[in-house]
Design a protein around this motif. Structure first.
Motif, PDB file in Angstrom:
ATOM      1  N   SER A  47       0.827  -1.203   0.000  1.00 59.70           N
ATOM      2  CA  SER A  47       0.000   0.000   0.000  1.00 59.70           C
ATOM      3  C   SER A  47       0.866   1.259   0.000  1.00 59.70           C
ATOM      4  O   SER A  47       0.588   2.224  -0.726  1.00 59.70           O
ATOM      5  N   SER A  48       1.922   1.249   0.782  1.00 58.15           N
ATOM      6  CA  SER A  48       2.820   2.409   0.849  1.00 58.15           C
ATOM      7  C   SER A  48       3.528   2.652  -0.468  1.00 58.15           C
ATOM      8  O   SER A  48       3.701   3.801  -0.887  1.00 58.15           O
ATOM      9  N   GLY A  52       4.091   6.136  -3.083  1.00 58.91           N
ATOM     10  CA  GLY A  52       5.390   6.784  -3.229  1.00 58.91           C
ATOM     11  C   GLY A  52       6.511   5.883  -2.750  1.00 58.91           C
ATOM     12  O   GLY A  52       6.287   4.742  -2.370  1.00 58.91           O
ATOM     13  N   PRO A  53       7.732   6.401  -2.746  1.00 52.41           N
ATOM     14  CA  PRO A  53       8.872   5.581  -2.340  1.00 52.41           C
ATOM     15  C   PRO A  53       8.804   5.219  -0.857  1.00 52.41           C
ATOM     16  O   PRO A  53       8.261   5.965  -0.043  1.00 52.41           O
ATOM     17  N   LEU A  54       9.350   4.059  -0.544  1.00 53.48           N
ATOM     18  CA  LEU A  54       9.390   3.604   0.844  1.00 53.48           C
ATOM     19  C   LEU A  54      10.546   4.248   1.592  1.00 53.48           C
ATOM     20  O   LEU A  54      11.587   4.544   1.006  1.00 53.48           O
ATOM     21  N   VAL A  94       6.735  -8.758  -4.422  1.00 54.31           N
ATOM     22  CA  VAL A  94       7.866  -8.742  -5.359  1.00 54.31           C
ATOM     23  C   VAL A  94       7.743  -7.556  -6.306  1.00 54.31           C
ATOM     24  O   VAL A  94       8.706  -6.808  -6.529  1.00 54.31           O
ATOM     25  N   LEU A  95       6.562  -7.370  -6.869  1.00 55.99           N
ATOM     26  CA  LEU A  95       6.335  -6.247  -7.788  1.00 55.99           C
ATOM     27  C   LEU A  95       6.521  -4.908  -7.077  1.00 55.99           C
ATOM     28  O   LEU A  95       7.123  -3.977  -7.633  1.00 55.99           O
ATOM     29  N   ALA A  96       6.035  -4.800  -5.858  1.00 51.51           N
ATOM     30  CA  ALA A  96       6.204  -3.564  -5.089  1.00 51.51           C
ATOM     31  C   ALA A  96       7.688  -3.277  -4.863  1.00 51.51           C
ATOM     32  O   ALA A  96       8.128  -2.128  -4.971  1.00 51.51           O
ATOM     33  N   ASN A 101      12.408  -0.125  -6.009  1.00 50.43           N
ATOM     34  CA  ASN A 101      13.816  -0.085  -6.437  1.00 50.43           C
ATOM     35  C   ASN A 101      14.005   0.797  -7.662  1.00 50.43           C
ATOM     36  O   ASN A 101      14.987   1.556  -7.737  1.00 50.43           O
ATOM     37  N   ALA A 102      13.085   0.720  -8.612  1.00 51.46           N
ATOM     38  CA  ALA A 102      13.183   1.544  -9.821  1.00 51.46           C
ATOM     39  C   ALA A 102      13.082   3.029  -9.480  1.00 51.46           C
ATOM     40  O   ALA A 102      13.739   3.865 -10.110  1.00 51.46           O
ATOM     41  N   ARG A 103      12.293   3.360  -8.496  1.00 56.83           N
ATOM     42  CA  ARG A 103      12.148   4.763  -8.091  1.00 56.83           C
ATOM     43  C   ARG A 103      13.424   5.291  -7.455  1.00 56.83           C
ATOM     44  O   ARG A 103      13.702   6.481  -7.523  1.00 56.83           O
ATOM     45  N   SER A 104      14.145   4.431  -6.764  1.00 57.22           N
ATOM     46  CA  SER A 104      15.334   4.901  -6.037  1.00 57.22           C
ATOM     47  C   SER A 104      16.595   4.871  -6.897  1.00 57.22           C
ATOM     48  O   SER A 104      17.655   5.293  -6.435  1.00 57.22           O
TER      49      SER A 104
END
Length: 105
Positions: A47-48, A52-54, A94-96, A101-104
């Protein structure tokens, strides 16, 4: 056209939210893992990610709990519905993780 990762995660999340928690797993703890807590922690992380990014703490929870769930899945194969439920949860996690990871990067 292929579904984007955020759209795929949103669709999987919508599907998952309609699934009731497997009744036999409120007390069952495969490999000593509380599956209610597993569900709560991974669902919260998924959900997080959609918002947005974790932060580092949630990223660590997502990474470790996803790995643990992946190891537990074979041991719950005796319950078809629970296998479906937790496999869906694992796939979302896994998808989350991939999306986060792609965002960071």
């Amino acid at each position: 056209m292929a579904e984007s990762k955020p759209d795929q995660l949103a669709r999987l999340w919508d599907e998952f939210r309609t699934l009731p928690f497997p009744p036999g797993f409120y007390q069952r703890e495969p490999d000593g893992e509380c599956m209610v807590m597993m569900d709560t922690m991974l669902s919260g992380c998924v959900s997080s990610v959609m918002n947005g990014p974790l932060d580092d703490q949630r990223r660590d929870i997502l990474r470790t709990r996803t790995a643990v769930l992946g190891e537990i899945l074979p041991s719950i194969g005796d319950d078809e519905y629970a296998t479906k439920y937790f496999t869906h949860l694992h796939g979302m996690a896994v998808l989350a993780g991939e999306l986060d990871n792609a965002r960071s990067e």
